[in-house]
Write a protein that holds these residues in place. Structure first.
Motif, PDB file in Angstrom:
ATOM      1  N   GLN A  47       9.439 -21.498  -0.321  1.00  0.00           N
ATOM      2  CA  GLN A  47      10.770 -20.890  -0.480  1.00  0.00           C
ATOM      3  C   GLN A  47      10.895 -19.649   0.387  1.00  0.00           C
ATOM      4  N   ALA A  48       9.878 -18.795   0.328  1.00  0.00           N
ATOM      5  CA  ALA A  48       9.923 -17.544   1.095  1.00  0.00           C
ATOM      6  C   ALA A  48       9.982 -17.831   2.587  1.00  0.00           C
ATOM      7  N   TRP A  49       9.179 -18.773   3.051  1.00  0.00           N
ATOM      8  CA  TRP A  49       9.180 -19.098   4.476  1.00  0.00           C
ATOM      9  C   TRP A  49      10.551 -19.622   4.900  1.00  0.00           C
ATOM     10  N   SER A  50      11.178 -20.434   4.055  1.00  0.00           N
ATOM     11  CA  SER A  50      12.527 -20.946   4.357  1.00  0.00           C
ATOM     12  C   SER A  50      13.538 -19.814   4.440  1.00  0.00           C
ATOM     13  N   VAL A  51      13.442 -18.865   3.515  1.00  0.00           N
ATOM     14  CA  VAL A  51      14.351 -17.709   3.514  1.00  0.00           C
ATOM     15  C   VAL A  51      14.142 -16.871   4.767  1.00  0.00           C
ATOM     16  N   VAL A  52      12.883 -16.601   5.101  1.00  0.00           N
ATOM     17  CA  VAL A  52      12.571 -15.801   6.296  1.00  0.00           C
ATOM     18  C   VAL A  52      13.085 -16.501   7.543  1.00  0.00           C
ATOM     19  N   LYS A  53      12.840 -17.802   7.641  1.00  0.00           N
ATOM     20  CA  LYS A  53      13.297 -18.571   8.806  1.00  0.00           C
ATOM     21  C   LYS A  53      14.820 -18.526   8.918  1.00  0.00           C
ATOM     22  N   LEU A  54      15.510 -18.743   7.801  1.00  0.00           N
ATOM     23  CA  LEU A  54      16.975 -18.709   7.793  1.00  0.00           C
ATOM     24  C   LEU A  54      17.495 -17.335   8.197  1.00  0.00           C
ATOM     25  N   MET A  55      16.916 -16.287   7.639  1.00  0.00           N
ATOM     26  CA  MET A  55      17.370 -14.936   7.973  1.00  0.00           C
ATOM     27  C   MET A  55      17.086 -14.613   9.438  1.00  0.00           C
ATOM     28  N   ASN A  56      15.906 -14.973   9.912  1.00  0.00           N
ATOM     29  CA  ASN A  56      15.569 -14.712  11.314  1.00  0.00           C
ATOM     30  C   ASN A  56      16.513 -15.433  12.270  1.00  0.00           C
ATOM     31  N   GLU A  57      16.962 -16.618  11.885  1.00  0.00           N
ATOM     32  CA  GLU A  57      17.859 -17.399  12.744  1.00  0.00           C
ATOM     33  C   GLU A  57      19.318 -17.000  12.608  1.00  0.00           C
ATOM     34  N   SER A  58      19.710 -16.487  11.438  1.00  0.00           N
ATOM     35  CA  SER A  58      21.135 -16.223  11.217  1.00  0.00           C
ATOM     36  C   SER A  58      21.563 -14.785  11.505  1.00  0.00           C
ATOM     37  N   PHE A  59      20.627 -13.845  11.455  1.00  0.00           N
ATOM     38  CA  PHE A  59      20.983 -12.470  11.779  1.00  0.00           C
ATOM     39  C   PHE A  59      20.899 -12.271  13.289  1.00  0.00           C
ATOM     40  N   PRO A  60      21.510 -11.223  13.817  1.00  0.00           N
ATOM     41  CA  PRO A  60      21.566 -11.031  15.272  1.00  0.00           C
ATOM     42  C   PRO A  60      20.196 -11.007  15.947  1.00  0.00           C
ATOM     43  N   GLU A  61      19.196 -10.589  15.199  1.00  0.00           N
ATOM     44  CA  GLU A  61      17.821 -10.595  15.698  1.00  0.00           C
ATOM     45  C   GLU A  61      16.918 -10.805  14.489  1.00  0.00           C
ATOM     46  N   PRO A  62      15.665 -11.171  14.695  1.00  0.00           N
ATOM     47  CA  PRO A  62      14.770 -11.422  13.559  1.00  0.00           C
ATOM     48  C   PRO A  62      14.636 -10.213  12.637  1.00  0.00           C
ATOM     49  N   VAL A  63      14.417 -10.494  11.354  1.00  0.00           N
ATOM     50  CA  VAL A  63      14.210  -9.435  10.370  1.00  0.00           C
ATOM     51  C   VAL A  63      12.737  -9.348   9.958  1.00  0.00           C
ATOM     52  N   VAL A  64      11.998 -10.433  10.178  1.00  0.00           N
ATOM     53  CA  VAL A  64      10.565 -10.471   9.872  1.00  0.00           C
ATOM     54  C   VAL A  64       9.827 -10.969  11.099  1.00  0.00           C
ATOM     55  N   GLU A  65       8.719 -10.307  11.405  1.00  0.00           N
ATOM     56  CA  GLU A  65       7.875 -10.739  12.509  1.00  0.00           C
ATOM     57  C   GLU A  65       6.554 -11.211  11.907  1.00  0.00           C
ATOM     58  N   ALA A  66       6.270 -12.513  12.096  1.00  0.00           N
ATOM     59  CA  ALA A  66       5.006 -13.064  11.601  1.00  0.00           C
ATOM     60  C   ALA A  66       3.997 -13.057  12.734  1.00  0.00           C
ATOM     61  N   ARG A  67       2.796 -12.619  12.420  1.00  0.00           N
ATOM     62  CA  ARG A  67       1.725 -12.596  13.415  1.00  0.00           C
ATOM     63  C   ARG A  67       0.868 -13.844  13.250  1.00  0.00           C
ATOM     64  N   SER A  68       0.456 -14.403  14.365  1.00  0.00           N
ATOM     65  CA  SER A  68      -0.390 -15.597  14.326  1.00  0.00           C
ATOM     66  C   SER A  68      -1.807 -15.222  13.933  1.00  0.00           C
ATOM     67  N   ARG A  69      -2.586 -16.208  13.609  1.00  0.00           N
ATOM     68  CA  ARG A  69      -3.981 -15.970  13.208  1.00  0.00           C
ATOM     69  C   ARG A  69      -4.784 -15.316  14.325  1.00  0.00           C
ATOM     70  N   VAL A  70      -4.434 -15.617  15.573  1.00  0.00           N
ATOM     71  CA  VAL A  70      -5.153 -15.029  16.703  1.00  0.00           C
ATOM     72  C   VAL A  70      -5.021 -13.516  16.686  1.00  0.00           C
ATOM     73  N   ALA A  71      -3.823 -13.041  16.376  1.00  0.00           N
ATOM     74  CA  ALA A  71      -3.569 -11.597  16.366  1.00  0.00           C
ATOM     75  C   ALA A  71      -3.899 -10.972  15.005  1.00  0.00           C
ATOM     76  N   GLY A  72      -4.451 -11.753  14.084  1.00  0.00           N
ATOM     77  CA  GLY A  72      -4.673 -11.271  12.722  1.00  0.00           C
ATOM     78  C   GLY A  72      -3.446 -11.590  11.907  1.00  0.00           C
ATOM     79  N   SER A  73      -3.549 -12.608  11.060  1.00  0.00           N
ATOM     80  CA  SER A  73      -2.359 -13.099  10.372  1.00  0.00           C
ATOM     81  C   SER A  73      -1.731 -12.024   9.506  1.00  0.00           C
ATOM     82  N   GLY A  74      -0.454 -12.158   9.321  1.00  0.00           N
ATOM     83  CA  GLY A  74       0.301 -11.218   8.517  1.00  0.00           C
ATOM     84  C   GLY A  74       1.750 -11.215   8.953  1.00  0.00           C
ATOM     85  N   ALA A  75       2.509 -10.346   8.369  1.00  0.00           N
ATOM     86  CA  ALA A  75       3.930 -10.243   8.694  1.00  0.00           C
ATOM     87  C   ALA A  75       4.385  -8.809   8.462  1.00  0.00           C
ATOM     88  N   SER A  76       5.434  -8.448   9.144  1.00  0.00           N
ATOM     89  CA  SER A  76       6.019  -7.125   8.969  1.00  0.00           C
ATOM     90  C   SER A  76       7.517  -7.214   9.224  1.00  0.00           C
TER      91      SER A  76
END
Length: 147
Positions: A47-76
């Motif tokens: 659910q959270a991932w769907s919300v984040v994806k929707l918000m990132n796509e619908s707002f003028p620019e992303p609201v959450v930045e997810a980091r890949s495992r290579v860079a050390g997983s996490g989000a901000s």
């Protein structure tokens, strides 16, 4: 326990922001993880991932930045995400204080018990507002101070 209101903003573009999405964003910001933010907001990771994806796509620019495992997983939160949370919480506080005397009046007319804690209020305090609720005056306090 006072009556409580929830603020949900629906924009003409179809975007929306409310207590659940804001709580998710706050959790991500505080915990640095979509999954941890989801747990705190009472959502599944999916659910959270769907919300984040929707918000990132619908707002003028992303609201959450997810980091890949290579860079050390996490989000901000991005600067826009932080701004959305800040403005939403300010609007929520302003709305509550503007309507506080009317909530007190409604409770009086309905004979509501200020000490009773309805399940939705417990859920709202735990899931959405955490410690921030302690900074808000209850309607019982408003009655006591005649404001």
């Amino acid at each position: 326990m006072p009556a409580y209101m929830f603020l949900r903003l629906d924009f003409a573009s179809g975007r929306n922001l409310g207590p659940s999405r804001t709580a998710l964003l706050e959790g991500i910001d505080r915990l640095g993880s979509i999954s941890a933010g989801a747990r705190e907001a009472g959502m599944t990771f999916r659910q959270a991932w769907s919300v984040v994806k929707l918000m990132n796509e619908s707002f003028p620019e992303p609201v959450v930045e997810a980091r890949s495992r290579v860079a050390g997983s996490g989000a901000s939160l991005t600067p826009l995400g932080k701004t959305l949370v800040s403005i939403y919480r300010a609007m929520e506080d302003d709305a509550y204080h503007a309507l506080e005397k009317h909530l007190v009046a409604l409770e009086g007319v309905l004979g509501e018990d200020h000490e009773a804690v309805p399940e939705i209020a417990k859920w709202a305090r735990i899931r959405h507002y955490g410690e921030q609720m302690t900074s808000r005056r209850t309607t019982a306090e408003a009655v006591a101070t005649n404001k």
